[in-house]
Design an enzyme around this catalytic site. Structure first.
Site, PDB file in Angstrom:
ATOM      1  CG  ASP A 272      17.713  21.383 -38.004  1.00 43.82           C
ATOM      2  OD1 ASP A 272      18.028  22.435 -38.578  1.00 43.82           O
ATOM      3  OD2 ASP A 272      17.058  20.473 -38.556  1.00 43.82           O
TER       4      ASP A 272
ATOM      5  CE  LYS B 171      12.194  22.709 -44.346  1.00 42.00           C
ATOM      6  NZ  LYS B 171      12.966  21.539 -44.730  1.00 42.00           N
TER       7      LYS B 171
ATOM      8  CG  ASN C 221      24.702  16.567 -41.683  1.00 39.43           C
ATOM      9  OD1 ASN C 221      25.524  16.539 -42.589  1.00 39.43           O
ATOM     10  ND2 ASN C 221      24.286  17.697 -41.149  1.00 39.43           N
TER      11      ASN C 221
ATOM     12  N   PRO D   7      21.123  28.420 -34.512  1.00 39.01           N
ATOM     13  CG  PRO D   7      22.874  29.875 -34.958  1.00 39.01           C
ATOM     14  CD  PRO D   7      22.513  28.669 -34.148  1.00 39.01           C
ATOM     15  CG  ASP D   8      17.028  28.957 -40.310  1.00 41.52           C
ATOM     16  OD1 ASP D   8      17.710  29.301 -41.292  1.00 41.52           O
ATOM     17  OD2 ASP D   8      16.066  28.181 -40.391  1.00 41.52           O
ATOM     18  CB  ILE D   9      22.819  30.052 -41.523  1.00 36.70           C
ATOM     19  CG1 ILE D   9      23.562  29.476 -40.319  1.00 36.70           C
ATOM     20  CG2 ILE D   9      23.733  30.934 -42.362  1.00 36.70           C
ATOM     21  CD1 ILE D   9      24.605  28.433 -40.657  1.00 36.70           C
TER      22      ILE D   9
ATOM     23  CE  LYS E  94      37.700   8.599 -25.345  1.00 36.10           C
ATOM     24  NZ  LYS E  94      38.648   7.529 -25.237  1.00 36.10           N
TER      25      LYS E  94
ATOM     26  CE  LYS F  71      14.498  27.242 -43.171  1.00 41.27           C
ATOM     27  NZ  LYS F  71      15.698  26.708 -42.536  1.00 41.27           N
TER      28      LYS F  71
ATOM     29  CG  PHE G  12      19.272  23.418 -51.620  1.00 40.63           C
ATOM     30  CD1 PHE G  12      20.002  24.566 -51.879  1.00 40.63           C
ATOM     31  CD2 PHE G  12      19.214  22.426 -52.584  1.00 40.63           C
ATOM     32  CE1 PHE G  12      20.654  24.729 -53.090  1.00 40.63           C
ATOM     33  CE2 PHE G  12      19.865  22.569 -53.801  1.00 40.63           C
ATOM     34  CZ  PHE G  12      20.583  23.721 -54.056  1.00 40.63           C
TER      35      PHE G  12
HETATM   36  N1  CTP Z   1      19.342  26.163 -42.940  1.00 38.97           N
HETATM   37  C1  CTP Z   1      20.137  27.106 -42.308  1.00 38.97           C
HETATM   38  N2  CTP Z   1      20.311  27.057 -40.971  1.00 38.97           N
HETATM   39  C2  CTP Z   1      19.727  26.089 -40.239  1.00 38.97           C
HETATM   40  C3  CTP Z   1      18.918  25.121 -40.883  1.00 38.97           C
HETATM   41  C4  CTP Z   1      18.749  25.181 -42.245  1.00 38.97           C
HETATM   42  O1  CTP Z   1      20.682  27.985 -42.978  1.00 38.97           O
HETATM   43  N3  CTP Z   1      19.913  26.051 -38.929  1.00 38.97           N
HETATM   44  C5  CTP Z   1      19.126  26.302 -44.396  1.00 38.97           C
HETATM   45  C6  CTP Z   1      19.656  25.150 -45.220  1.00 38.97           C
HETATM   46  O2  CTP Z   1      20.978  25.407 -45.678  1.00 38.97           O
HETATM   47  C7  CTP Z   1      18.664  25.111 -46.375  1.00 38.97           C
HETATM   48  C8  CTP Z   1      17.365  25.573 -45.740  1.00 38.97           C
HETATM   49  O3  CTP Z   1      17.734  26.330 -44.597  1.00 38.97           O
HETATM   50  O4  CTP Z   1      18.967  26.061 -47.368  1.00 38.97           O
HETATM   51  C9  CTP Z   1      16.422  24.465 -45.329  1.00 38.97           C
HETATM   52  O5  CTP Z   1      17.128  23.460 -44.646  1.00 38.97           O
HETATM   53  P1  CTP Z   1      16.392  22.150 -44.142  1.00 38.97           P
HETATM   54  O6  CTP Z   1      17.357  21.328 -43.348  1.00 38.97           O
HETATM   55  O7  CTP Z   1      15.648  21.509 -45.280  1.00 38.97           O
HETATM   56  O8  CTP Z   1      15.288  22.799 -43.216  1.00 38.97           O
HETATM   57  P2  CTP Z   1      15.163  23.050 -41.685  1.00 38.97           P
HETATM   58  O9  CTP Z   1      14.875  24.486 -41.485  1.00 38.97           O
HETATM   59  O10 CTP Z   1      16.312  22.476 -40.926  1.00 38.97           O
HETATM   60  O11 CTP Z   1      13.826  22.258 -41.380  1.00 38.97           O
HETATM   61  P3  CTP Z   1      13.576  20.682 -41.114  1.00 38.97           P
HETATM   62  O12 CTP Z   1      14.897  20.084 -40.727  1.00 38.97           O
HETATM   63  O13 CTP Z   1      12.579  20.721 -40.032  1.00 38.97           O
HETATM   64  O14 CTP Z   1      13.021  20.126 -42.398  1.00 38.97           O
END
Ligand code: CTP
Length: 406
Positions: free
Chosen positions: A281, A340, A212, A307-309, A291, A344, A326
């Site tokens: 994500d 969120k 990204n 995983p969502d950290i 390759k 979270k 954020f």
């Molecule tokens: N974050 C994280 N781990 C993930 C996704 C997000 O720790 N797998 C954290 C980001 O660092 C940020 C917050 O969660 O502090 C929100 O990230 P954002 O990308 O806005 O949200 P998402 O949960 O990915 O939701 P979406 O992409 O559907 O808006």
């Protein structure tokens, strides 16, 4: 440039190194930032660079000798030692470091350094053998123990042809160290701040990845602000374009899984966790070991969620730990961010608009809102990422005793 430098009087001590010419750029950046710069050149510095250059850049007379004819009371050494906001010695030779460590006062710079109680930032530059010599290292340790802030040196090819540590570090790192030194109120002293920054690269095959546009600029601003407030800062960073501030412990990772692992390893000790990374994500379910070869057939990649950290650490945080996230949004910004915050289990969320010219990935400014549970949304408007970082730490209600309340 950081507002902390405006209207400050900075004594720029330049000593006799081949890197002395780089001090002109430092003087120029400081002057642009609104600081009053008084350059003081030692006898040997004048062999490398001319006083006239500094006079032209800073608009102030340059101090070249203890006994310059006509030395006016304004730049008399005790007057300046008392009045200066900070001293910056760049480049600093082994000689000035040794003199400072031992309290020698045999010229204007060393005498004034002995007389001042202002913060002192030292950017060494010398041959690698001289830098790594036990005498120099002991002198540096002595000065650090007395509160002097060292920045650099960098490693690389030196003017003498040797390769190793000894190059004067780049100007932005020197200015950041100065900004930190100038901030004398340190409410986060003794506290650890853990920040995720940058983006992720999720491999498709050994040479390709899904990535990204994260630049790491927000993570940089947060890390610098945490340093300024006296914290010990660890940044777990995915690929990024902006270097992190000097003085930060950096853990470089690529994938979201690696980021989670590194965050978990550091979370226990931290007082504040800030998720500023644009975490991927999804990842490719089974990255190819070889390759992918070009073909006319369609290629379908199967993606699985990462995983969502931020959520995972927030679930296990202790009452004395604070987690901040954020929310990068393109529409219904504060509503999505509020969702969120709850989902979270964060203490604070920074909602920011992405996908517009002046706000989001890679920009220096952000359109942002601060949101805490059960409190009114604070609309910060459009502001610099550095200002946003300050607003985030202010919202954590830091107080003089170092305790934090989100
Ligand atoms: N974050 C994280 N781990 C993930 C996704 C997000 O720790 N797998 C954290 C980001 O660092 C940020 C917050 O969660 O502090 C929100 O990230 P954002 O990308 O806005 O949200 P998402 O949960 O990915 O939701 P979406 O992409 O559907 O808006």
């Amino acid at each position: 440039m950081h507002p902390d430098l405006a209207n400050r009087e900075i004594i720029l001590g330049v000593t006799g190194s081949i890197a002395a010419y780089k001090a002109c750029e430092i003087a120029s950046r400081l002057t642009e930032a609104g600081a009053t710069v008084r350059a003081a050149l030692t006898q040997s510095a004048q062999e490398f660079v001319g006083a006239v250059s500094f006079e032209g850049i800073t608009g102030n007379c340059v101090i070249t000798s203890m006994f310059d004819p006509g030395l006016n009371p304004e730049i008399e050494h005790i007057a300046l030692a008392k009045r200066a906001s900070a001293f910056l010695i760049a480049p600093a030779t082994a000689n000035i470091i040794a003199k400072m460590a031992h309290g020698l006062a045999d010229d204007w710079l060393s005498t004034t350094l002995l007389a001042t109680r202002a913060p002192i930032v030292i950017a060494p530059a010398m041959n690698t053998q001289m830098y790594t010599h036990v005498a120099t290292q002991e002198n540096i340790a002595t000065l650090k123990a007395r509160g002097c802030i060292f920045v650099g040196p960098d490693a690389g090819q030196l003017a003498c042809g040797d390769v190793g540590a000894g190059r004067l570090i780049e100007t932005p790192a020197i200015l950041e160290a100065l900004v930190c030194a100038l901030h004398v109120d340190k409410p986060l002293r003794g506290k650890k701040v853990l920040i995720t920054s940058g983006g992720n690269h999720e491999p498709i095959d050994p040479v390709r990845f899904i990535g990204n546009r994260s630049s790491g600029k927000m993570g940089h601003a947060l890390a610098l602000e945490a340093l300024r407030l006296g914290a010990e800062v660890t940044v777990v960073t995915g690929p990024h374009r902006v270097p992190l501030p000097h003085g930060v412990e950096t853990v470089e990772v690529e994938t979201a899984h690696e980021m989670l692992e590194a965050v978990e390893a550091h979370f226990e000790d931290c007082a504040v966790f800030i998720g500023a990374a644009a975490v991927a994500d999804y990842r490719v379910e089974r990255p190819a070991l070889d390759k992918h070869k070009h073909s006319d057939a369609m290629l379908t990649l199967s993606l699985v969620p990462n995983p969502d950290i931020a959520a995972s650490v927030s679930l296990r945080k202790r009452p004395d730990q604070i987690t901040v996230g954020f929310a990068a949004e393109t529409s219904h910004i504060t509503e999505h961010a509020q969702d969120k915050l709850k989902r979270k289990h964060l203490d604070l969320i920074v909602a920011n608009e992405v996908g517009v010219a002046e706000s989001g990935f890679g920009t220096d400014t952000d359109r942002a809102w601060l949101i805490k549970a059960n409190e009114a949304v604070v609309d910060l408007g459009l502001l610099a990422k550095t200002e946003l970082a300050q607003a985030v730490f202010s919202a954590l209600a830091l107080n003089g005793t170092g305790s934090l309340k989100a």
